[in-house]
Design a protein around this motif. Sequence first.
Motif, PDB file in Angstrom:
ATOM      1  N   SER A  45      28.820  62.070   8.781  1.00 55.43           N
ATOM      2  CA  SER A  45      27.677  61.519   8.058  1.00 55.43           C
ATOM      3  C   SER A  45      26.410  62.219   8.538  1.00 55.43           C
ATOM      4  O   SER A  45      26.441  63.061   9.426  1.00 55.43           O
ATOM      5  CB  SER A  45      27.552  60.020   8.345  1.00 55.43           C
ATOM      6  N   SER A  76      22.095  59.417  12.497  1.00 52.90           N
ATOM      7  CA  SER A  76      21.549  58.082  12.221  1.00 52.90           C
ATOM      8  C   SER A  76      20.029  58.149  12.061  1.00 52.90           C
ATOM      9  O   SER A  76      19.336  58.799  12.833  1.00 52.90           O
ATOM     10  CB  SER A  76      21.928  57.104  13.332  1.00 52.90           C
ATOM     11  N   THR A 135      19.023  59.602   6.821  1.00 49.98           N
ATOM     12  CA  THR A 135      19.042  59.188   5.416  1.00 49.98           C
ATOM     13  C   THR A 135      17.839  58.299   5.105  1.00 49.98           C
ATOM     14  O   THR A 135      17.199  58.446   4.062  1.00 49.98           O
ATOM     15  CB  THR A 135      20.372  58.470   5.091  1.00 49.98           C
ATOM     16  N   ASN A 136      17.498  57.407   6.045  1.00 49.54           N
ATOM     17  CA  ASN A 136      16.313  56.567   5.829  1.00 49.54           C
ATOM     18  C   ASN A 136      15.039  57.405   5.795  1.00 49.54           C
ATOM     19  O   ASN A 136      14.151  57.166   4.977  1.00 49.54           O
ATOM     20  CB  ASN A 136      16.197  55.513   6.935  1.00 49.54           C
ATOM     21  N   THR A 149      14.838  59.081   2.462  1.00 47.11           N
ATOM     22  CA  THR A 149      14.547  58.105   1.411  1.00 47.11           C
ATOM     23  C   THR A 149      13.065  57.740   1.427  1.00 47.11           C
ATOM     24  O   THR A 149      12.421  57.650   0.368  1.00 47.11           O
ATOM     25  CB  THR A 149      15.409  56.838   1.600  1.00 47.11           C
ATOM     26  N   SER A 191      23.853  58.559  -6.922  1.00 48.17           N
ATOM     27  CA  SER A 191      23.647  57.565  -5.864  1.00 48.17           C
ATOM     28  C   SER A 191      24.846  56.635  -5.678  1.00 48.17           C
ATOM     29  O   SER A 191      24.914  55.925  -4.684  1.00 48.17           O
ATOM     30  CB  SER A 191      22.369  56.753  -6.057  1.00 48.17           C
ATOM     31  N   LYS A 192      25.768  56.601  -6.641  1.00 49.35           N
ATOM     32  CA  LYS A 192      27.033  55.899  -6.385  1.00 49.35           C
ATOM     33  C   LYS A 192      28.159  56.534  -7.193  1.00 49.35           C
ATOM     34  O   LYS A 192      28.923  55.844  -7.870  1.00 49.35           O
ATOM     35  CB  LYS A 192      26.921  54.406  -6.634  1.00 49.35           C
ATOM     36  N   PHE A 244      30.005  61.781   2.085  1.00 51.05           N
ATOM     37  CA  PHE A 244      28.987  61.086   1.301  1.00 51.05           C
ATOM     38  C   PHE A 244      28.555  61.836   0.063  1.00 51.05           C
ATOM     39  O   PHE A 244      27.817  61.310  -0.759  1.00 51.05           O
ATOM     40  CB  PHE A 244      27.792  60.811   2.237  1.00 51.05           C
ATOM     41  N   ARG A 286      25.947  54.461   0.185  1.00 56.54           N
ATOM     42  CA  ARG A 286      26.040  54.164   1.620  1.00 56.54           C
ATOM     43  C   ARG A 286      27.498  53.947   2.035  1.00 56.54           C
ATOM     44  O   ARG A 286      28.241  53.267   1.344  1.00 56.54           O
ATOM     45  CB  ARG A 286      25.227  52.916   1.948  1.00 56.54           C
ATOM     46  N   GLN A 305      34.266  50.993   4.624  1.00 58.52           N
ATOM     47  CA  GLN A 305      33.758  50.798   3.289  1.00 58.52           C
ATOM     48  C   GLN A 305      34.895  50.399   2.352  1.00 58.52           C
ATOM     49  O   GLN A 305      35.975  50.990   2.382  1.00 58.52           O
ATOM     50  CB  GLN A 305      33.117  52.101   2.813  1.00 58.52           C
TER      51      GLN A 305
END
Lengths: 435, 435
Positions: B59, B62, B65-66, B69, B127-128, B154, B168, B230
């Motif tokens: 991924s 940490s 991604t935030n 965004t 996004s999904k 991802f 996510r 997930q």
Amino acid sequence: MHGARGDGRGTRKQVNGLMPLIVQKYGGTSVGSIERIEDVARKVIKTKEAGNNVVVVVSAMSGETNRLTELAKQMNPNPPARELDMMLSTGEQVTIALLAMAIEKQGHAARCYTGAQVRILTDSVHSKARIQEIDAKVVTEDLKEGRIVVVAGFQGMDSSGAITTLGRGGSDTTAVALAAALGADECEIYTDVDGVYTTDPRVASKARRLDRITFEEMLEMASLGSKILQIRAVEFAGKYHVPLRVRSTFDDGPGTLITYEDENMEEPLISGIAFNRDEAKLTVLGVPDQPGIAGRILGPVSEANIEVDMIVQNISQSGLTDFTFTVHRNDYEKTLKILQGINDELGAREVYGDTKIVKLSLVGVGMRSHAGVASTMFEALAKEGINIQMISTSEIKISVVIDEKYLELGVRALHTAFELDDEDAQVSIEGKSSD
Amino acid sequence: MHGARGDGRGTRKQVNGLMPLIVQKYGGTSVGSIERIEDVARKVIKTKEAGNNVVVVVSAMSGETNRLTELAKQMNPNPPARELDMMLSTGEQVTIALLAMAIEKQGHAARCYTGAQVRILTDSVHSKARIQEIDAKVVTEDLKEGRIVVVAGFQGMDSSGAITTLGRGGSDTTAVALAAALGADECEIYTDVDGVYTTDPRVASKARRLDRITFEEMLEMASLGSKILQIRAVEFAGKYHVPLRVRSTFDDGPGTLITYEDENMEEPLISGIAFNRDEAKLTVLGVPDQPGIAGRILGPVSEANIEVDMIVQNISQSGLTDFTFTVHRNDYEKTLKILQGINDELGAREVYGDTKIVKLSLVGVGMRSHAGVASTMFEALAKEGINIQMISTSEIKISVVIDEKYLELGVRALHTAFELDDEDAQVSIEGKSSD
């Protein structure tokens, strides 16, 4: 002159009916913040609304490439080039997304692409790859649909699909290559100066912005330290005769158009005066004037990956000669040590060096047919008491090495002697240096 | 059990002679710093040196991604999904490069790839996106050459070549999908817990790590708030029967293996106890028991994009009925307002809500054939004086809603009643929660 083109210049490929195609490139400073990216979006849309198709090439936001390089160096002080390219290419990828968002926010359709997505194919030399081919079909499709296309500069992919980068300043090359592939009517390089000047305005306040400069002159100016355009981009433009214009991101002036000689313009004698303060001079004194001596001196230097610029060897007297060359100042100490190491073997009298020099060059395609340029140059310098230490010439350039303390005086003397002065120029032109 | 596989399990595709293939996935926390990425490289190399082929999915670091965004939201509070995916995908692209650098620094050959480069084809729902196909030829080639392959989680690309993201937690799905496409012998999901527990160890100190759990049980546990895997990844694993193992990044335990029923294991009656503190309960009291009443109550709720979980309607007495359902606590106020707004129209007596509830679920494939599970459950709760407010059942799950103050008491009572207790368990198991 600029904007929607109706000047009857030879027709190029028309992507979308009769709409001209403009490729614009904005560097890291121009896209350095959210606000600046919004400004770029406004400029792009203005060009679009003036009746053009627009393709925009952008660099990473200023500082981003350095941040990523530092992160890689934390992992490995000598990061492998393939993985480093994978990391660095994310810099532009963020910018293209932000610019497309900004354009859409301002009400125009946009699509953004990485280098790989528009199939900018390069060789596999990571960190300084060369573009081999562009298959920009996807761009043409978007333009037909009326979209503004945003492309990541500086990057491409090799035949195996690996991401490559073109090296620092490579976004200029991306823009020019895309312009060539798409048959664009003009490729505009936006930067923090408003064009190419006759010389550095910080050195000679009467420096004048050139409306036009030939491709070959630009090449000489670029390689001489006028760091407006990446030299590979200029070469690329020359190869495909891409109409290239240098403009300012921060005002609306016409900038400088780079042209090609076959356009049959009236050539001015001299276009500009370039200089380079980054060189140092080394001389091997009293070396036997034998065949192969130059190779024996420069061989060990080039083996150490040191680039040599000017080389001068005078005719010999009494069987001995003096051999002088210049290198980048950063390589001066290393070069001096190499020469001292081979001094005895060469049978030379002495090795001598000087870092307090500057190279000063007259550039102009017009000088090809004017023998008098050199003598005018030497006279102008002599009149100011400036001694010439080295001379080297090419078809469209004369370079001299002088004591660095005479740089400003020499530039101003030549600027006046060759009638380049802008009599209306303001004394203060800060921030518009072409250095 | 783990490492190079010699357990005679049905042979899968062999990429490189007889070497087993392990796909490992490390999340954002596991690759959160240069030092942690170096640790991951060590774990990967250990698996390789034990005689396996290894593909690693990672991924973004940490926080990355935030950060991206937030940057996008500065440009547009509602960033367009296509461009946002272009930006977000750079997060993993940086990690794969760093991990490949780390592996190479530690002396092993590695190659890293974006989702698009290994042709993880998805639909175009930015996004999904959902994975449709993987053509991992390039991965197989690398494994044959003895390289460790690092793939960005991802992300993928759609049929037009646009970059998509899976939402996510999508890196789990990438790992499982790659494992399926490559016919891997095992897919290991590394996380900050050392496996799946019978229940949350913070609530019941005698919670036991499960060596094995069936795919269907895992699905129920995952959707009930045991946020280890997930849920889409678990579904994907089930579809292709990918042997999936949850392990800790920070110790060397065997973790929990997710299995499939056709492996004919002895099924325990109950595998675990899950709970969810995030729900709130709403009841419409004394509503006329007419056809279509449920739709008239839930219609406006679903139109407001509020997800409903449990729904209970009792048989009516005297023509009136009570209708109860649960929603996420964040949606409680909004739902209450909607119900109050339609109260008169429904002819209901009263609308009543409660946020101080908890849902508690028994999960186990074994209960299919054991009618006694429900009664054992209700008796165990009654013995502790815990009143059951709602009940809903599925084939392998029984859920009850109780007062939230009884959560711990209820979980411990059921854990003991169904003989799940680990009598050797330490009281303090902090940081090993499966919540």
